[in-house]
Design an enzyme around this catalytic site. Structure first.
Site, PDB file in Angstrom:
ATOM      1  N   HIS A  50       4.633   0.113   0.009  1.00 53.93           N
ATOM      2  CA  HIS A  50       5.387  -0.664   0.995  1.00 53.93           C
ATOM      3  C   HIS A  50       4.520  -1.722   1.653  1.00 53.93           C
ATOM      4  O   HIS A  50       3.292  -1.695   1.557  1.00 53.93           O
ATOM      5  CB  HIS A  50       6.020   0.264   2.037  1.00 53.93           C
ATOM      6  CG  HIS A  50       5.027   1.121   2.774  1.00 53.93           C
ATOM      7  ND1 HIS A  50       4.452   2.230   2.215  1.00 53.93           N
ATOM      8  CD2 HIS A  50       4.511   1.012   4.016  1.00 53.93           C
ATOM      9  CE1 HIS A  50       3.619   2.777   3.083  1.00 53.93           C
ATOM     10  NE2 HIS A  50       3.630   2.051   4.184  1.00 53.93           N
ATOM     11  N   ARG A  76       5.327   6.949  13.618  1.00 60.39           N
ATOM     12  CA  ARG A  76       5.199   7.451  12.247  1.00 60.39           C
ATOM     13  C   ARG A  76       4.643   8.868  12.229  1.00 60.39           C
ATOM     14  O   ARG A  76       3.683   9.167  12.957  1.00 60.39           O
ATOM     15  CB  ARG A  76       4.264   6.535  11.450  1.00 60.39           C
ATOM     16  CG  ARG A  76       4.227   6.884   9.965  1.00 60.39           C
ATOM     17  CD  ARG A  76       3.295   5.969   9.193  1.00 60.39           C
ATOM     18  NE  ARG A  76       1.942   6.516   9.141  1.00 60.39           N
ATOM     19  CZ  ARG A  76       0.898   5.877   8.623  1.00 60.39           C
ATOM     20  NH1 ARG A  76       1.042   4.657   8.147  1.00 60.39           N
ATOM     21  NH2 ARG A  76      -0.284   6.438   8.589  1.00 60.39           N
ATOM     22  N   HIS A  90       0.830  -1.199   0.000  1.00 57.67           N
ATOM     23  CA  HIS A  90       0.000   0.000   0.000  1.00 57.67           C
ATOM     24  C   HIS A  90       0.867   1.253   0.000  1.00 57.67           C
ATOM     25  O   HIS A  90       2.078   1.197   0.200  1.00 57.67           O
ATOM     26  CB  HIS A  90      -0.919   0.014   1.227  1.00 57.67           C
ATOM     27  CG  HIS A  90      -0.150   0.212   2.503  1.00 57.67           C
ATOM     28  ND1 HIS A  90       0.612  -0.787   3.054  1.00 57.67           N
ATOM     29  CD2 HIS A  90       0.012   1.299   3.287  1.00 57.67           C
ATOM     30  CE1 HIS A  90       1.208  -0.324   4.148  1.00 57.67           C
ATOM     31  NE2 HIS A  90       0.865   0.944   4.315  1.00 57.67           N
ATOM     32  N   ASP A 106       0.624   4.992   2.005  1.00 58.83           N
ATOM     33  CA  ASP A 106      -0.123   5.516   3.153  1.00 58.83           C
ATOM     34  C   ASP A 106      -1.161   6.555   2.729  1.00 58.83           C
ATOM     35  O   ASP A 106      -0.852   7.505   1.999  1.00 58.83           O
ATOM     36  CB  ASP A 106       0.832   6.137   4.181  1.00 58.83           C
ATOM     37  CG  ASP A 106       1.685   5.075   4.873  1.00 58.83           C
ATOM     38  OD1 ASP A 106       1.248   3.911   4.941  1.00 58.83           O
ATOM     39  OD2 ASP A 106       2.782   5.431   5.349  1.00 58.83           O
TER      40      ASP A 106
HETATM   41 FE   LIG Z   1       1.996   2.053   5.672  1.00 55.85          FE
END
Ligand SMILES: [Fe+2]
Length: 303
Positions: A273, A288, A104, A106
């Site tokens: 990723h 993150r 995917h 983000d």
């Molecule tokens: Fe991700």
């Protein structure tokens, strides 16, 4: 002067000679910014960052997102999304454990998808001297460049549907299936009706021009793309499968072996990723931050 060392065949680099805990002068930041967009994935090893320092560095690239999953935000720092399999004192997940089960990009389902994400490694599981929980990256710009001309022309006018709703339901179902098969999972919170309704589906061009580099890439991913827009389902699904398989060929992939103190940044327009779940129940904790990008040209909100 920063040092930039290429790690993958087409993309990914290590950047040293910079301390991200301190404010960077404009010249150094410009070198970092250029190296990042040139290489699509960069790692800064050996950093010592507080959440506030991670936020201060990454927000120089743009506005930081607050993730729709509030239960995975760091207390007092809603810009930080916690990726972890750890539990709090009440036995609840402190963050998102199984984010990244599918390939995917983000927040690709948002009206303004993420430009980049930065992941800071706080606690990395190690077994027999080897780090576990690698993250794999695939360059969709390198994959696009390698397509036959006829396929590039075919894709030029096509759109795909990115759906947060379908993704959360698919992810949750996959986790329930793991539970049935006896694989321990930190129980993800079931998606709430409010969360599912909060993000409308988007019809987005399959070929996206990067807003910074101008490179063309494939903006389809198996995590968030639910189907092709305006195409019979079987034909659309076959095309998507063909593109997914093309993107994740070994020559377009860089796999990162984590070490504590790594700050890894990736370009969500240029790469996608996928996580590896080979470490549980060893604890893993990463923070993150995600920078909002511009709306995708020629995309449409569907709900
Ligand atoms: Fe991700």
């Amino acid at each position: 002067m920063i040092q930039v060392t290429r790690l993958g065949r087409h993309f990914a680099a290590r950047i040293t000679g910079v301390d991200l805990s301190k404010p960077l002068d404009d010249d150094t930041f410009e070198q970092v910014r250029k190296a990042f967009f040139d290489n699509e994935v960069v790692v800064f090893p050996g950093q010592k960052l507080t959440p506030a320092q991670q936020i201060a560095f990454t927000q120089r690239f743009g506005t930081l997102e607050h993730h729709v999953r509030k239960e995975a935000q760091l207390a007092d720092h809603p810009e930080i999304f916690i990726l972890s399999n750890k539990l709090n004192a009440n036995g609840k997940a402190i963050g998102a454990q199984d984010a990244g089960r599918f390939w995917h990009s983000d927040l690709s389902y948002k009206t303004q998808p993420s430009l980049l994400s930065a992941l800071y490694a706080v606690e990395i599981p190690v077994k027999d001297g080897k780090p576990l929980g690698d993250t794999h990256f695939a360059s969709t710009t390198a994959a696009y460049a390698a397509l036959p001309e006829a396929m590039k022309q075919k894709l030029a006018s096509l759109k795909n549907i990115h759906s947060y709703r379908d993704y959360r339901l698919k992810n949750y179902a996959a986790q329930q299936e793991d539970e049935r098969r006896g694989i321990r999972t930190v129980q993800e919170h079931a998606p709430t009706p409010e969360q599912l309704a909060s993000v409308p589906d988007m019809a987005t061009p399959v070929v996206r021009v990067h807003p910074v580099t101008g490179r063309k890439g494939l903006f389809v991913n198996e995590g968030h793309t639910s189907h092709m827009y305006g195409m019979p389902e079987a034909e659309g699904d076959a095309l998507l499968r063909q593109l997914y398989d093309h993107i994740i060929q070994p020559e377009f992939i860089y796999s990162h072996h984590w070490a504590p103190g790594d700050l890894l940044m990736w370009d969500n327009v240029a790469v996608q990723h996928k996580a590896t779940f080979d470490y549980d129940p060893l604890p893993r904790l990463l923070y993150r931050t995600t920078v909002r990008g511009p709306a995708v040209a020629d995309s449409m909100v569907l709900q």
